[in-house]
Design an enzyme around this catalytic site. Structure first.
Site, short mmCIF file in Angstrom:
data_model
loop_
_atom_site.label_atom_id
_atom_site.label_comp_id
_atom_site.label_asym_id
_atom_site.label_seq_id
_atom_site.Cartn_x
_atom_site.Cartn_y
_atom_site.Cartn_z
N GLY A 14 38.39 29.26 34.32
CA GLY A 14 38.08 30.45 33.52
C GLY A 14 38.83 31.69 33.99
CG ASN A 15 40.07 32.16 38.16
OD1 ASN A 15 40.21 31.01 37.75
ND2 ASN A 15 40.58 32.57 39.30
CE LYS A 134 29.35 24.98 29.60
NZ LYS A 134 29.70 25.45 30.94
CE LYS A 218 39.04 24.02 33.83
NZ LYS A 218 37.89 24.06 34.69
CE LYS A 280 36.32 23.73 39.35
NZ LYS A 280 36.68 23.86 37.93
P1 ADP Z 1 36.29 26.98 36.73
O1 ADP Z 1 36.24 28.03 35.68
O2 ADP Z 1 37.56 27.03 37.51
O3 ADP Z 1 35.95 25.61 36.23
P2 ADP Z 1 33.73 26.94 38.16
O4 ADP Z 1 32.93 28.18 38.39
O5 ADP Z 1 33.24 25.97 37.15
O6 ADP Z 1 35.22 27.42 37.83
O7 ADP Z 1 33.90 26.16 39.54
C1 ADP Z 1 34.38 26.81 40.72
C2 ADP Z 1 33.19 27.26 41.60
O8 ADP Z 1 32.55 26.14 42.19
C3 ADP Z 1 33.56 28.11 42.79
O9 ADP Z 1 33.73 29.46 42.45
C4 ADP Z 1 32.35 27.90 43.72
O10 ADP Z 1 31.45 28.98 43.55
C5 ADP Z 1 31.66 26.66 43.18
N1 ADP Z 1 31.38 25.60 44.15
C6 ADP Z 1 30.30 24.79 44.09
N2 ADP Z 1 30.27 23.90 45.08
C7 ADP Z 1 31.38 24.13 45.83
C8 ADP Z 1 31.93 23.53 47.00
N3 ADP Z 1 31.32 22.50 47.61
N4 ADP Z 1 33.11 24.02 47.48
C9 ADP Z 1 33.72 25.04 46.88
N5 ADP Z 1 33.24 25.67 45.77
C10 ADP Z 1 32.09 25.22 45.23
MG MG Z 2 34.05 24.97 35.46
#
Ligand code: ADP
Ligand code: MG
Length: 317
Positions: A14-15, A134, A218, A280
């Protein structure tokens, strides 16, 4: 074999398009897209990677839903899956133009770049349809939410003290429907932007295809795309440089490298938060299990270093 360069699917978080706290004006989004595309252009310029791009769409589809909602008396609102298709066009346009402009400055303006409006097949019997989780679109007060529940059959839920929101199912992606068209573009040296926002969720029914109101993760859809284009590398770019074990505890520790077996163990041990890092890591595991060489999770600004093994979290067999 698609090509001698390493085909790399890049999943943008998203960022990459909108930063937290921004309103989401066109200029703001274009400025972020430019920063993102500068990284991508570096990868292309190195001549070592053939890139295929996918991206999130949460804030963009949220704004489209809000526009539909507030103008429904004057312009007919569209279903969620059509809003998803709109967001693919919106983001694809910004990215393909910006990336072209940057590549042209490097003398590489002849590389074709195309966005593919992408449908992703899901199973109508996926358990997610029984349990929508969601949140999408605008916040409502409880009374408005209950009206939408009654009149439109929406599932609504209170969202962490911030108000009521519609929730939709998040089914597992099965197949990128446009995979053959995308493969042909990649083979013909095009940079392709596809499966934006996890793709437009569709089901096959009575020999036809139909959109469904759902949101596909995604990163999981990006993994399907990576397998379809025979990618060697699946690069997930988010807002943290590394995956952490024991996340947000005093024992928190960055993970530089994990084998498939280690990644599966950490995943089973529950180190990764649902809805953010968990999909992820799950997508990375699936990619390696499907024959991919390397899955990398890192931040946008460390992408080039991570490809050289100098940053991020890499998962290999
Ligand atoms: P994106 O838009 O890139 O999909 P998300 O917010 O869905 O971003 O996922 C990234 C976030 O996952 C990070 O900002 C962090 O806060 C969170 N996160 C959760 N568990 C972990 C972990 N074990 N290690 C690192 N980040 C984590
Ligand atoms: Mg995400």
């Amino acid at each position: 074999m698609i090509s001698e360069k390493k085909v790399t699917v890049i999943a943008l978080g998203g960022n990459a398009i909108l930063k937290p706290g921004q309103r989401g004006t066109f200029d703001e989004q274009m400025a972020n897209v430019k920063t993102t595309c500068e990284q991508l252009a570096q990868m292309v310029e190195s001549g070592r990677y053939k890139i295929v791009i996918t991206h999130g769409n949460g804030p963009q589809v949220g704004n489209i839903l809000l526009q539909n909602e507030t103008s429904k008396e004057v312009a007919a609102p569209m279903p969620l899956y059509v809003c998803g298709a709109q967001s693919q066009g919106l983001i694809g346009y910004m990215m393909q133009q910006t990336l072209h402009n940057l590549l042209a400055q490097k003398g590489k303006g002849s590389i074709p770049i195309a966005t593919v409006v992408t449908q992703v097949v899901v199973d109508s019997k996926d358990r997610a349809f029984q349990n929508p989780t969601k949140p999408v679109g605008p916040f409502y007060d409880e009374e408005q939410a209950k009206i939408l529940e009654r009149e439109k059959g929406y599932h609504v839920r209170e969202d962490a003290g911030r108000g009521w929101r519609r929730v939709v199912p998040s089914p597992d992606p099965i197949e990128i429907f446009e995979k053959e068209a995308i493969r042909q573009l990649v083979e013909a040296r095009s940079i392709v932007i596809a499966s934006g926002g996890g793709g437009i969720p569709i089901v096959r029914e009575d020999g036809g295809l139909f959109g469904v109101d759902a949101v596909i993760d995604k990163d999981l859809a990006g993994e399907r795309l990576a397998v379809d284009v025979e990618a060697k590398i699946f690069l997930i770019l988010t807002d943290v440089e590394q995956v952490k074990l024991n996340y947000k505890t005093p024992q928190e520790k960055g993970l530089s490298h994990a084998t498939l077996e280690e990644a599966k163990r950490y995943h089973a041990e529950g180190h990764f938060a649902k809805g953010s890092m968990e999909p992820k890591v799950r997508a990375a595991i699936r990619f390696i299990e499907s024959g991919g060489e390397r899955a990398i999770i890192t931040s946008l600004d460390r992408a080039v270093d991570a490809l050289e093994g100098k940053a991020g979290t890499t998962i290999t067999n």
